[in-house]
Design an enzyme around this catalytic site. Sequence first.
Site, short mmCIF file in Angstrom:
data_model
loop_
_atom_site.label_atom_id
_atom_site.label_comp_id
_atom_site.label_asym_id
_atom_site.label_seq_id
_atom_site.Cartn_x
_atom_site.Cartn_y
_atom_site.Cartn_z
N HIS A 150 35.22 31.34 42.50
CA HIS A 150 35.96 31.50 41.59
C HIS A 150 37.59 32.61 41.87
CE1 HIS A 150 34.73 34.60 38.14
NE2 HIS A 150 36.33 33.87 37.98
N ASP A 204 28.95 30.33 41.93
CA ASP A 204 29.82 31.33 41.96
C ASP A 204 29.88 32.42 43.23
OD1 ASP A 204 32.54 32.05 41.07
OD2 ASP A 204 32.04 32.22 39.14
N GLY A 233 40.16 39.31 35.99
CA GLY A 233 40.11 40.94 37.53
C GLY A 233 39.05 41.53 37.54
N SER A 241 36.30 40.15 37.68
CA SER A 241 35.34 39.01 38.20
C SER A 241 35.03 39.54 39.72
CB SER A 241 35.77 37.73 38.64
OG SER A 241 35.92 37.22 36.75
#
Length: 239
Positions: free
Chosen positions: A84, A115, A189, A191
């Site tokens: 993502h 993901d 941020g 992630s």
Amino acid sequence: MAQQVQRKARRRSRAACAGLPDFVSLVERFKKAVVGIEVVHEQTVNRPFSFGMPWERPESTYRTVNIGTGFIFDPRGYILTNEHVIHGASRVMLRQYGKKQAVPATVVGTDYRHDIAILKAPITVPDTVLRVGRSKNTKVGEWVLAIGSPLGLDHTVTVGIVSATERPLQIGDREYPNLLQTDAAINRGNSGGPLINLRGEVIGMNTAVSQSSQGIGFAIAADVLRETIRRILGARTSA
């Protein structure tokens, strides 16, 4: 009497400090293997009305920027992050620790449903990369450390414990079958950044945070990461 009490208190304080994990050594060892990610999305939109003036343009280009984190997990320079983070990107740029200039990255492969994405870029691979470990033996209460770029603040370090394991979660059409829950601070941020145990192993990849609560973050378990890495890089090798 008062002096004896003070001495005992100081001894207890020193003993408590001596029992704390050495987070400094972990950060120094692995900080160069963590990269900040800047993703540029460009979209061209046609103008609905035009008066035919020479300075008018029939279309406009809009640019948005997304941020995230990744980490080098392979000596060949492969980088792991969330899908993502780079989804629909026109351009993906990486920022290494201590480097002023960002460098362009290419997407090697992705797993949208879980993901996960793998990138590669012409960067200097540090001597020590972050190896993806095993998560099946992770225990609730273990110390963990997260390195990432929350709110664009590169190489921010937060610590906490594993709060729970094997949390299933579904967000839209994405499935997270085996999430680790942690109270280490994770914000926008973070992630794609690593969740590291005291042995220096990546036991998860930070990927979600509860927006309605504090101290509840999630990471994709390392066992899920390992399977996806094997599938993507194995397919790339055999192609």
